[in-house]
Enzyme design. Structure first.
Site, PDB file in Angstrom:
ATOM      1  N   GLN A 120      17.634  79.660  30.009  1.00 49.68           N
ATOM      2  CA  GLN A 120      19.032  79.865  30.081  1.00 49.68           C
ATOM      3  C   GLN A 120      19.699  79.340  28.806  1.00 49.68           C
ATOM      4  O   GLN A 120      19.656  78.126  28.600  1.00 49.68           O
ATOM      5  CB  GLN A 120      19.722  79.862  31.384  1.00 49.68           C
ATOM      6  N   ARG A 153      20.592  71.599  24.781  1.00 54.15           N
ATOM      7  CA  ARG A 153      21.756  72.370  24.867  1.00 54.15           C
ATOM      8  C   ARG A 153      22.578  72.442  23.519  1.00 54.15           C
ATOM      9  O   ARG A 153      23.072  73.557  23.402  1.00 54.15           O
ATOM     10  CB  ARG A 153      22.765  71.578  25.956  1.00 54.15           C
ATOM     11  N   HIS A 183      25.469  76.108  41.570  1.00 59.96           N
ATOM     12  CA  HIS A 183      25.203  77.035  40.603  1.00 59.96           C
ATOM     13  C   HIS A 183      23.623  76.523  40.032  1.00 59.96           C
ATOM     14  O   HIS A 183      22.765  77.238  39.806  1.00 59.96           O
ATOM     15  CB  HIS A 183      26.143  77.284  39.672  1.00 59.96           C
ATOM     16  N   TYR A 218      24.839  88.722  27.960  1.00 63.72           N
ATOM     17  CA  TYR A 218      26.057  89.288  28.386  1.00 63.72           C
ATOM     18  C   TYR A 218      27.024  88.453  28.368  1.00 63.72           C
ATOM     19  O   TYR A 218      26.844  86.978  28.450  1.00 63.72           O
ATOM     20  CB  TYR A 218      25.814  89.798  29.920  1.00 63.72           C
ATOM     21  N   PRO A 219      28.273  88.452  28.012  1.00 65.33           N
ATOM     22  CA  PRO A 219      29.310  87.710  28.085  1.00 65.33           C
ATOM     23  C   PRO A 219      29.928  87.600  29.420  1.00 65.33           C
ATOM     24  O   PRO A 219      29.870  88.518  30.319  1.00 65.33           O
ATOM     25  CB  PRO A 219      30.315  88.275  27.275  1.00 65.33           C
ATOM     26  N   MET A 220      30.444  86.227  29.608  1.00 64.85           N
ATOM     27  CA  MET A 220      31.191  86.260  31.083  1.00 64.85           C
ATOM     28  C   MET A 220      32.261  85.278  31.027  1.00 64.85           C
ATOM     29  O   MET A 220      32.305  84.465  29.901  1.00 64.85           O
ATOM     30  CB  MET A 220      30.150  85.627  31.984  1.00 64.85           C
ATOM     31  N   LYS A 278      35.304  83.133  33.569  1.00 66.77           N
ATOM     32  CA  LYS A 278      35.641  82.576  34.976  1.00 66.77           C
ATOM     33  C   LYS A 278      37.007  83.125  35.389  1.00 66.77           C
ATOM     34  O   LYS A 278      37.943  82.883  34.504  1.00 66.77           O
ATOM     35  CB  LYS A 278      35.609  81.104  35.185  1.00 66.77           C
ATOM     36  N   SER A 337      29.539  82.522  40.897  1.00 64.07           N
ATOM     37  CA  SER A 337      29.472  83.849  40.332  1.00 64.07           C
ATOM     38  C   SER A 337      30.278  84.880  41.312  1.00 64.07           C
ATOM     39  O   SER A 337      31.270  85.718  40.883  1.00 64.07           O
ATOM     40  CB  SER A 337      28.117  84.291  40.150  1.00 64.07           C
TER      41      SER A 337
HETATM   42  O1  76R Z   1      22.885  72.357  31.599  1.00 60.94           O
HETATM   43  C1  76R Z   1      22.247  72.823  31.971  1.00 60.94           C
HETATM   44  O2  76R Z   1      21.559  73.859  31.311  1.00 60.94           O
HETATM   45  C2  76R Z   1      21.847  72.562  33.602  1.00 60.94           C
HETATM   46  C3  76R Z   1      22.875  72.668  34.369  1.00 60.94           C
HETATM   47  C4  76R Z   1      23.580  74.138  34.169  1.00 60.94           C
HETATM   48  C5  76R Z   1      24.872  74.234  33.717  1.00 60.94           C
HETATM   49  C6  76R Z   1      26.077  73.007  33.522  1.00 60.94           C
HETATM   50  C7  76R Z   1      23.157  75.383  34.526  1.00 60.94           C
HETATM   51  C8  76R Z   1      21.906  75.749  34.816  1.00 60.94           C
HETATM   52  N1  76R Z   1      24.443  76.374  34.254  1.00 60.94           N
HETATM   53  C9  76R Z   1      25.511  75.618  33.670  1.00 60.94           C
HETATM   54  C10 76R Z   1      26.474  75.988  33.313  1.00 60.94           C
HETATM   55 MN1  76R Z   1      24.070  78.200  34.246  1.00 60.94          MN
HETATM   56  N2  76R Z   1      23.842  80.107  34.016  1.00 60.94           N
HETATM   57  C11 76R Z   1      24.878  81.278  33.975  1.00 60.94           C
HETATM   58  C12 76R Z   1      24.501  82.585  34.368  1.00 60.94           C
HETATM   59  O3  76R Z   1      24.947  85.868  36.228  1.00 60.94           O
HETATM   60  C13 76R Z   1      25.654  84.941  36.352  1.00 60.94           C
HETATM   61  O4  76R Z   1      26.286  85.179  37.692  1.00 60.94           O
HETATM   62  C14 76R Z   1      26.241  83.813  35.804  1.00 60.94           C
HETATM   63  C15 76R Z   1      25.246  83.621  34.495  1.00 60.94           C
HETATM   64  C16 76R Z   1      23.116  82.632  34.680  1.00 60.94           C
HETATM   65  C17 76R Z   1      22.063  83.523  35.139  1.00 60.94           C
HETATM   66  C18 76R Z   1      22.824  80.973  34.781  1.00 60.94           C
HETATM   67  C19 76R Z   1      21.327  80.359  34.928  1.00 60.94           C
HETATM   68  N3  76R Z   1      26.102  78.412  33.701  1.00 60.94           N
HETATM   69  C20 76R Z   1      27.013  77.506  33.115  1.00 60.94           C
HETATM   70  C21 76R Z   1      27.984  77.930  32.715  1.00 60.94           C
HETATM   71  C22 76R Z   1      29.143  77.231  32.261  1.00 60.94           C
HETATM   72  C23 76R Z   1      30.205  76.864  33.143  1.00 60.94           C
HETATM   73  C24 76R Z   1      31.424  75.946  32.867  1.00 60.94           C
HETATM   74  O5  76R Z   1      31.285  75.185  32.227  1.00 60.94           O
HETATM   75  O6  76R Z   1      32.418  76.116  33.630  1.00 60.94           O
HETATM   76  C25 76R Z   1      28.074  79.361  32.839  1.00 60.94           C
HETATM   77  C26 76R Z   1      29.091  80.415  32.426  1.00 60.94           C
HETATM   78  C27 76R Z   1      26.884  79.490  33.358  1.00 60.94           C
HETATM   79  C28 76R Z   1      26.468  81.144  33.795  1.00 60.94           C
HETATM   80  N4  76R Z   1      22.328  77.995  34.763  1.00 60.94           N
HETATM   81  C29 76R Z   1      21.614  76.990  35.068  1.00 60.94           C
HETATM   82  C30 76R Z   1      21.154  78.998  34.705  1.00 60.94           C
HETATM   83  C31 76R Z   1      19.845  78.536  35.260  1.00 60.94           C
HETATM   84  C32 76R Z   1      18.515  79.457  35.148  1.00 60.94           C
HETATM   85  C33 76R Z   1      20.182  77.148  35.186  1.00 60.94           C
HETATM   86  C34 76R Z   1      18.807  76.217  35.401  1.00 60.94           C
HETATM   87  C35 76R Z   1      18.470  75.723  34.060  1.00 60.94           C
HETATM   88  C36 76R Z   1      17.410  74.842  34.152  1.00 60.94           C
HETATM   89  O7  76R Z   1      17.613  73.734  34.969  1.00 60.94           O
HETATM   90  O8  76R Z   1      16.316  74.881  33.752  1.00 60.94           O
END
Ligand code: 76R
Length: 276
Positions: free
Chosen positions: A212, A156, A199, A170-172, A174, A250
């Protein structure tokens, strides 16, 4: 003030820039064949120089659709280096040939929602797997967890990006609209962590298909995170973004900026694809 600028390296992690450009073909067409060759060599040499810089990665993309022609993803510790590299990349093909169309600044960050050692022991090993606290298998499982976490945190904060052929950026943010039931920032940590669990579960289904990288940008750019998805097949990008839309985080709280799709190419191939 001393002559040597103070580096702007975060206490942990790296700076990340996503850079998108369109080509001004009216400027480019003013160059002779020799000048064009020289300009392309200049950009290629700069890309090599940047890649040789310590702890630095630079990925080069052809961008689909007229949103942009050329895209870079740059990861490097020091914001001064990132900025200098970015200015030079913009100029490398000659003045006014590349026009920036979009850019995004963020930093790698750790997650607030990763499972703690204590939580894992209590909720998973004892409650779910029926282990006894302090037993040999319990301690071994905890050690395995620790090792996994070191690996995870390293990915990470200091990711090494694979050369997968497609990128989606893309940016996003909450949602935090006033007078709204869905304000992410008025939820307590426990409620957010519970939602994030869902999620992560959805995300994990794409293990091996989507890489990701979530980079934080509060205070740095317009949105709160940059989402970078690397894939071997664009259908996986489409599938994950669609599936995530149903995930509560989301569906209720996600707000998105523009989407950019790029194809990873070595520069000599990239030049051909973008008609340089
Ligand atoms: O940290 C990690 O990589 C594993 C757990 C995890 C976190 C903490 C994780 C897993 N995500 C985390 C945080 Mn995510 N993620 C997105 C999007 O399009 C959309 O609707 C949302 C865009 C995708 C496609 C995605 C994919 N993630 C976050 C955060 C920060 C949130 C916060 O701190 O409030 C965002 C904004 C976000 C958005 N996420 C995963 C994925 C995928 C594929 C995983 C699994 C990774 C793996 O285990 O291999």
């Amino acid at each position: 003030m001393s002559d040597t600028p103070t580096p702007l390296v975060p206490a942990e992690g790296w700076h990340v820039m996503h850079l998108f450009y369109s080509i001004d073909h009216s400027q480019w067409s003013l160059l002779s064949e020799g000048e064009k060759r020289q300009a392309k060599t200049q950009l290629s040499e700069l890309v090599q120089e940047i890649r040789a810089h310590k702890d630095t990665q630079l990925l080069t993309y052809a961008i689909a659709t007229p949103k942009a022609d050329l895209g870079f993803m740059l990861l490097t510790p020091d914001l001064l280096d990132a900025t200098y590299f970015e200015k030079r990349l913009t100029l490398a093909l000659g003045v006014d040939v590349l026009t920036p169309t979009y850019s995004y600044l963020s930093q790698t960050e750790r997650s607030e929602y990763t499972t703690s050692r204590e939580q894992y022991g209590k909720d998973t090993l004892i409650a779910e797997d029926g282990m006894t606290e302090g037993s040999e298998e319990y301690l071994a499982a905890l050690q395995e967890f620790d090792e996994r976490m070191v690996h995870y945190l390293k990915h990470r904060m200091y990711p090494v990006l694979p050369d997968w052929p497609a990128i989606c950026f893309y940016p996003m943010s909450k949602r935090r609209a006033a007078h709204d039931d869905y304000n992410w920032y008025s939820l307590d940590h426990q409620a957010r962590a519970k939602l994030m669990k869902g999620h992560m579960k959805t995300g994990r289904k794409y293990s091996g298909k989507i890489l990701q990288l979530i980079t934080g940008s509060t205070g740095l750019d317009e949105h709160e995170w940059g989402v970078t998805l690397l894939a071997k097949d664009t259908i996986e990008i489409k599938n994950i973004v669609y599936e995530m839309r149903f995930d509560e985080v989301s569906a209720r709280y996600g707000e998105f900026g523009d989407f950019y799709i790029g194809m990873l190419l070595p520069l000599n191939e990239l030049f051909k694809k973008i008609c340089l």
